[in-house]
Design an enzyme around this catalytic site. Structure first.
Site, PDB file in Angstrom:
ATOM      1  N   CYS A 115      61.430 114.646  99.473  1.00 27.00           N
ATOM      2  CA  CYS A 115      60.524 113.870  98.633  1.00 27.00           C
ATOM      3  C   CYS A 115      59.056 113.998  99.021  1.00 27.00           C
ATOM      4  O   CYS A 115      58.192 113.481  98.321  1.00 27.00           O
ATOM      5  CB  CYS A 115      60.922 112.392  98.688  1.00 27.00           C
ATOM      6  SG  CYS A 115      60.840 111.680 100.352  1.00 27.00           S
ATOM      7  N   GLN A 116      58.751 114.694 100.111  1.00 27.76           N
ATOM      8  CA  GLN A 116      57.374 114.711 100.604  1.00 27.76           C
ATOM      9  C   GLN A 116      56.385 115.258  99.573  1.00 27.76           C
ATOM     10  O   GLN A 116      55.228 114.837  99.523  1.00 27.76           O
ATOM     11  CB  GLN A 116      57.287 115.533 101.895  1.00 27.76           C
ATOM     12  CG  GLN A 116      57.967 114.907 103.091  1.00 27.76           C
ATOM     13  CD  GLN A 116      59.452 115.235 103.158  1.00 27.76           C
ATOM     14  OE1 GLN A 116      60.022 115.773 102.213  1.00 27.76           O
ATOM     15  NE2 GLN A 116      60.077 114.922 104.280  1.00 27.76           N
TER      16      GLN A 116
END
Length: 409
Positions: A115-116
């Protein structure tokens, strides 16, 4: 029902599905997380064969990890494919999964790409890197798996930033994603859900996307309706840490301090034989410990101390105009704030609520706040364990997701 677990991490999402679903395989690029997954598969193998004592011998340091792996079928260990999902590897991953699936069908696909890339934290700083950040489009590999295995449903978890993330053309990415899933034959919908509403002792808001074949669109609404009925009250840090021992910074104490409550028995210590493990805290320098005590004492009085409010002698960072909550304590009588992977770098954002202990939380305390049972062991170092915990989907929440799916299919 058979499911494939993609971008598995330590297996937090998978854990909720293990009781009613058959996990065909996990795909995870990080070596340490893959070892954690294999170890968890071994635990369930021992449990199914009434050999839990072998696993507990490992937790008690009587057996090595290799001893454990040597006691289970090789096929079980091959269920975790330690490869990055990319253009070079995907056909080999398909081949390994096909061998495991055989003539059976795949009923579900679960997982959430890293998700970064979508996170709102550091978004402006990362904007120039968009053109070269392949993580943005990892969802397309997810679609490749849908096209190949045609499951009845899929569960896709990610951060809320996904909904506001703009593609390189300045347009929102999520509507484009949705269209690509539709072209692959799947409709979807999403909700932003807080894990604390489902019994996890942590406030953790995430996007949960549920999809189904275009021919069965009613399943999507039925899933979210069923899941909404499974909400329960939020649990607190006090309830979660109740039976854990006191310790100071830089020490380890793997002895339970109290008889478990009903809540702890249900979620963390289901078997009385479970030993306490990985209850180790970081060492800290004197400056940090002084700050920890100030912040924890203030939190006990309902005050969150900002970094620029500290005594000037304690301020060592040059920038005092941002990240003012860099030191943050947990509150006893509320759920924890969100555990993220940054906890692997330092514990400043996760100071224990008892200022007399004057430390950040342990690996086991972090795991509990994330909803992992005490028999869950994370390979292969403290840093790696904390990274896996911070990136995970809380198992207490994922069990509710699996329960909702099981109810409608």
């Amino acid at each position: 029902m058979n499911i494939i677990d993609l971008f598995s991490g330590a297996g937090g999402l998978t854990e909720g599905f293990r009781h009613d679903f058959n996990i065909v395989g996990h795909v995870e690029k990080e070596a340490a997380a893959s070892e954690t997954l294999r170890l968890r598969d071994a635990f369930y193998y021992f449990k199914a064969n009434h050999r839990e004592s072998t696993y507990y011998d490992f937790l008690n340091n009587k057996l090595s990890l290799q001893d454990v792996f040597g006691s289970v079928p090789t096929r079980l260990l091959k269920g975790t494919i330690n490869e990055e999902i990319n253009d070079n590897n995907i056909q080999n991953i398909f081949k390994q999964l096909d061998e495991r699936i055989g003539s059976a069908s795949v009923d579900g696909l679960i997982g959430g790409p890293p998700c970064q890339a979508y996170s709102t934290i550091g978004r402006a700083r990362n904007a120039p890197k968009k053109a070269s950040d392949g993580r943005i489009y990892l969802y397309r590999y997810y679609i490749d798996f849908l096209r190949r295995y045609l499951p009845k449903f899929f569960v896709f978890e990610n951060v809320r930033g996904l909904l506001s993330f703009k593609d390189m053309d300045g347009q929102l990415l999520f509507p484009k994603m949705k269209l690509e899933f539709q072209k692959a034959g799947y409709n979807l919908d999403y909700r932003v859900l807080d894990a604390s509403d489902f019994g996890t002792p942590q406030s953790r808001k995430r996007v949960i996307i549920f999809g189904a074949r275009s021919s069965d669109t009613q399943m999507i609404q039925r899933f979210f309706d069923e899941l909404s009925h499974l909400k329960t009250r939020a649990h607190t840090v006090r309830e979660t840490f109740y039976d854990l021992p006191r310790l100071s910074a830089g020490t380890e104490n793997n002895n339970y301090a109290k008889i478990p409550t009903k809540f702890i028995k249900k979620n963390f210590r289901g078997n009385a034989s479970i030993p306490l493990t990985q209850n180790c805290s970081r060492p800290n320098n004197d400056n940090d410990l002084q700050i920890y005590q100030i912040v924890a004492k203030a939190k006990a009085n309902g005050i969150n101390v900002k970094y620029n409010e500290l005594n000037q002698k304690l301020i060592t960072h040059r920038h005092t105009d941002k990240f003012l909550d860099r030191f943050k304590a947990l509150g006893w009588d509320e759920p924890s704030h969100t555990i993220v992977a940054h906890i692997a770098k330092d514990g400043h954002h996760y100071i224990h609520p008892d200022y007399t202990q004057n430390r950040s939380i342990t690996v086991r305390e972090a795991a509990r706040l994330q909803g992992f049972p005490d028999d869950y062991y994370f390979e292969s170092s403290r840093t790696s364990a904390l990274t896996q915990i911070g990136n995970a989907v809380p198992p207490i929440f994922s069990k509710k997701v699996a329960e909702a799916i099981n109810s409608i299919i």
